[in-house]
Design an enzyme around this catalytic site. Structure first.
Site, PDB file in Angstrom:
ATOM      1  N   ARG A  59      39.431  30.836  44.154  1.00  0.00           N
ATOM      2  CA  ARG A  59      40.176  30.188  43.072  1.00  0.00           C
ATOM      3  C   ARG A  59      41.018  29.072  43.679  1.00  0.00           C
ATOM      4  O   ARG A  59      41.443  29.161  44.841  1.00  0.00           O
ATOM      5  CB  ARG A  59      41.109  31.185  42.369  1.00  0.00           C
ATOM      6  CG  ARG A  59      40.397  32.175  41.457  1.00  0.00           C
ATOM      7  CD  ARG A  59      39.842  31.499  40.196  1.00  0.00           C
ATOM      8  NE  ARG A  59      39.249  32.433  39.260  1.00  0.00           N
ATOM      9  CZ  ARG A  59      37.936  32.641  39.136  1.00  0.00           C
ATOM     10  NH1 ARG A  59      37.068  31.999  39.901  1.00  0.00           N
ATOM     11  NH2 ARG A  59      37.485  33.483  38.229  1.00  0.00           N
ATOM     12  N   HIS A  82      33.443  23.885  39.920  1.00  0.00           N
ATOM     13  CA  HIS A  82      33.455  25.326  39.596  1.00  0.00           C
ATOM     14  C   HIS A  82      32.048  25.741  39.188  1.00  0.00           C
ATOM     15  O   HIS A  82      31.802  26.186  38.069  1.00  0.00           O
ATOM     16  CB  HIS A  82      34.461  25.655  38.484  1.00  0.00           C
ATOM     17  CG  HIS A  82      34.837  27.117  38.499  1.00  0.00           C
ATOM     18  ND1 HIS A  82      36.085  27.584  38.239  1.00  0.00           N
ATOM     19  CD2 HIS A  82      34.103  28.228  38.763  1.00  0.00           C
ATOM     20  CE1 HIS A  82      36.114  28.904  38.325  1.00  0.00           C
ATOM     21  NE2 HIS A  82      34.908  29.318  38.653  1.00  0.00           N
TER      22      HIS A  82
HETATM   23  P1  NAP Z   1      35.554  41.992  44.403  1.00  0.00           P
HETATM   24  O1  NAP Z   1      34.251  42.730  44.491  1.00  0.00           O
HETATM   25  O2  NAP Z   1      36.684  42.592  43.652  1.00  0.00           O
HETATM   26  O3  NAP Z   1      35.983  41.688  45.898  1.00  0.00           O
HETATM   27  C1  NAP Z   1      37.234  41.213  46.249  1.00  0.00           C
HETATM   28  C2  NAP Z   1      37.398  41.357  47.744  1.00  0.00           C
HETATM   29  O4  NAP Z   1      38.649  40.798  48.129  1.00  0.00           O
HETATM   30  C3  NAP Z   1      37.423  42.829  48.178  1.00  0.00           C
HETATM   31  O5  NAP Z   1      36.747  42.986  49.400  1.00  0.00           O
HETATM   32  C4  NAP Z   1      38.915  43.093  48.361  1.00  0.00           C
HETATM   33  O6  NAP Z   1      39.197  44.134  49.288  1.00  0.00           O
HETATM   34  C5  NAP Z   1      39.358  41.762  48.900  1.00  0.00           C
HETATM   35  N1  NAP Z   1      40.796  41.587  48.723  1.00  0.00           N
HETATM   36  C6  NAP Z   1      41.517  41.503  47.578  1.00  0.00           C
HETATM   37  N2  NAP Z   1      42.824  41.387  47.835  1.00  0.00           N
HETATM   38  C7  NAP Z   1      42.946  41.395  49.173  1.00  0.00           C
HETATM   39  C8  NAP Z   1      44.045  41.314  50.045  1.00  0.00           C
HETATM   40  N3  NAP Z   1      45.300  41.207  49.604  1.00  0.00           N
HETATM   41  N4  NAP Z   1      43.802  41.372  51.373  1.00  0.00           N
HETATM   42  C9  NAP Z   1      42.535  41.494  51.837  1.00  0.00           C
HETATM   43  N5  NAP Z   1      41.446  41.575  51.053  1.00  0.00           N
HETATM   44  C10 NAP Z   1      41.650  41.524  49.743  1.00  0.00           C
HETATM   45  O7  NAP Z   1      35.317  40.552  43.776  1.00  0.00           O
HETATM   46  P2  NAP Z   1      33.988  39.674  43.768  1.00  0.00           P
HETATM   47  O8  NAP Z   1      33.119  40.075  42.647  1.00  0.00           O
HETATM   48  O9  NAP Z   1      33.408  39.665  45.130  1.00  0.00           O
HETATM   49  O10 NAP Z   1      34.598  38.238  43.421  1.00  0.00           O
HETATM   50  C11 NAP Z   1      35.562  37.645  44.262  1.00  0.00           C
HETATM   51  C12 NAP Z   1      36.156  36.397  43.626  1.00  0.00           C
HETATM   52  O11 NAP Z   1      35.215  35.330  43.658  1.00  0.00           O
HETATM   53  C13 NAP Z   1      36.508  36.507  42.148  1.00  0.00           C
HETATM   54  O12 NAP Z   1      37.732  37.180  41.948  1.00  0.00           O
HETATM   55  C14 NAP Z   1      36.598  35.052  41.734  1.00  0.00           C
HETATM   56  O13 NAP Z   1      37.904  34.574  41.969  1.00  0.00           O
HETATM   57  C15 NAP Z   1      35.633  34.357  42.700  1.00  0.00           C
HETATM   58  N6  NAP Z   1      34.426  33.855  42.007  1.00  0.00           N
HETATM   59  C16 NAP Z   1      34.224  32.510  41.971  1.00  0.00           C
HETATM   60  C17 NAP Z   1      33.085  31.997  41.379  1.00  0.00           C
HETATM   61  C18 NAP Z   1      32.807  30.520  41.399  1.00  0.00           C
HETATM   62  O14 NAP Z   1      31.869  30.066  40.741  1.00  0.00           O
HETATM   63  N7  NAP Z   1      33.549  29.758  42.148  1.00  0.00           N
HETATM   64  C19 NAP Z   1      32.158  32.855  40.780  1.00  0.00           C
HETATM   65  C20 NAP Z   1      32.405  34.213  40.810  1.00  0.00           C
HETATM   66  C21 NAP Z   1      33.553  34.708  41.435  1.00  0.00           C
HETATM   67  P3  NAP Z   1      38.739  45.648  48.993  1.00  0.00           P
HETATM   68  O15 NAP Z   1      37.231  45.622  49.091  1.00  0.00           O
HETATM   69  O16 NAP Z   1      39.362  46.415  50.053  1.00  0.00           O
HETATM   70  O17 NAP Z   1      39.214  45.952  47.596  1.00  0.00           O
HETATM   71  C1  GLV Z   2      33.710  32.618  38.049  1.00  0.00           C
HETATM   72  O1  GLV Z   2      34.517  31.884  38.504  1.00  0.00           O
HETATM   73  C2  GLV Z   2      33.864  34.035  37.993  1.00  0.00           C
HETATM   74  O2  GLV Z   2      34.963  34.530  38.276  1.00  0.00           O
HETATM   75  O3  GLV Z   2      32.883  34.728  37.646  1.00  0.00           O
END
Ligand code: NAP
Ligand code: GLV
Length: 312
Positions: free
Chosen positions: A227, A275
């Site tokens: 983000r 994005h």
């Molecule tokens: P997720 O499965 O919830 O994974 C989040 C990861 O971040 C987990 O490994 C978590 O640790 C770690 N984390 C969170 N807070 C932390 C902290 N304080 N210190 C260390 N590690 C921390 O989420 P996801 O599905 O992979 O998605 C991640 C992010 O990608 C989304 O929240 C979104 O912001 C972004 N995203 C962007 C796009 C785009 O098009 N740009 C698309 C989709 C998503 P734990 O495993 O220990 O909980």
């Molecule tokens: C996109 O940014 C998502 O969070 O899925």
């Protein structure tokens, strides 16, 4: 089989795409568009991406909120969303695969310093340059969740030296895993390319800052697909100016669309994508939502429920 009704709110521009996807899959979902001012009794399931004013007063029978995306920070911050309702973030194969494509593409781009070839071609200049082998490059992924882990595995398959950082300990084949704030320095030390795939929470806001850049290898590359709030824009611009950082790909911004006068647009070593790193793929997302509804109705625990206290 009676179709389950799923209300879509605040997604007017995309409703027809989603309805066509519902018709083309065997998910068994009947999508209904939310109409402001109208009541929707008897609707237990809702799909939303961003907060919609006055929505919840019109949904007396709501039981589960599905978020269209993986990042739920805007919904968590919306006080109108009843805290008693489970909020499920999006985990579906289309979203994961697109992010893997994007991260691999951008890591390879920075690894091979592609922009130098693009600049040379614009001047009809033959400009070979040397580059290290993938196994000589240290690539780190902040966030080893659904997306980070899939990206780490793909980069490891391409022989990069991959590290990952998360809150809780993980074990991923061919990836050096680090967990917790106390390991952040060790994780970052000497990384050539850093990819951010963290959720935006009070702990991760502003994590991509001057202190962090100072721990990476000189002229390191940043890929931010988490983000915009993770990045301190001025710190990155200063680090690029003094050579501490070499280049960056940025997909997400404090303000989106990125304002036309933002210095990132014209910076020669900042590559802006709108994005666009990944997006939810309606057909596979609907299959996933239908699977979760089935679990819920059978009394099983929903998966990927957001912990609002933790912030993701
Ligand atoms: P997720 O499965 O919830 O994974 C989040 C990861 O971040 C987990 O490994 C978590 O640790 C770690 N984390 C969170 N807070 C932390 C902290 N304080 N210190 C260390 N590690 C921390 O989420 P996801 O599905 O992979 O998605 C991640 C992010 O990608 C989304 O929240 C979104 O912001 C972004 N995203 C962007 C796009 C785009 O098009 N740009 C698309 C989709 C998503 P734990 O495993 O220990 O909980
Ligand atoms: C996109 O940014 C998502 O969070 O899925």
């Amino acid at each position: 089989m009676t179709k389950k009704r799923l209300l879509l709110a605040g997604m007017e521009d995309y409703f027809e795409t989603w309805r066509r996807a519902a018709d083309s899959t065997a998910a068994g979902l009947d999508l209904v568009p939310y109409v402001p001012g109208q009541a929707f009794p008897g609707f237990p399931y809702l799909l939303i991406w961003r907060p919609v004013p006055e929505l919840f007063a019109s949904l007396p029978d709501l039981r589960v909120i599905f978020c269209l995306g993986a990042g739920t920070e805007r919904l968590i911050a919306d006080p109108s969303i009843p805290a008693r309702l489970p909020l499920v973030r999006m985990v579906e194969p289309g979203l994961t695969q697109c992010m893997v494509d994007y991260v691999l593409w951008r890591v390879l781009y920075h690894h091979r310093r592609m922009w130098e070839l693009e600049e040379a071609q614009a001047q009809a200049r033959w400009a070979q340059h040397l580059y290290p082998a993938a196994w000589e490059r240290k690539v780190g992924i902040l966030g080893l969740g659904t997306l980070g882990q899939a990206c780490a595995e793909k980069l490891a398959e391409f022989e990069f030296q991959v590290r990952g950082w998360s809150r809780s300990p993980k074990s991923v084949a061919k990836v050096a895993c680090f967990a917790g704030t106390e390991t952040l320095g060790e994780f970052l030390a000497g990384l050539d390319i850093l990819v951010c795939l963290l959720p935006l929470t009070p702990e991760t806001k502003g994590i991509l800052n001057a202190d962090l850049f100072a721990r990476l290898a000189p002229r390191a590359a940043l890929v931010n697909a988490g983000r915009g709030g993770h990045l301190v824009d001025d710190d990155l611009l200063a680090a690029l100016a003094d050579g501490r950082m070499g280049s960056a790909t940025l997909d997400v911004f404090h303000r989106e669309p990125l304002p036309p006068d933002h210095p990132f647009w014209l910076h020669p070593r900042v590559f802006v994508t709108p994005h666009y790193a990944s997006e939810t793929h309606p057909p596979s997302a609907l299959v996933e939502i239908a699977r979760q509804i089935e679990r819920f109705e059978q009394g099983a625990t929903l998966e990927h429920v957001v912990d609002r206290q933790r912030g993701y």
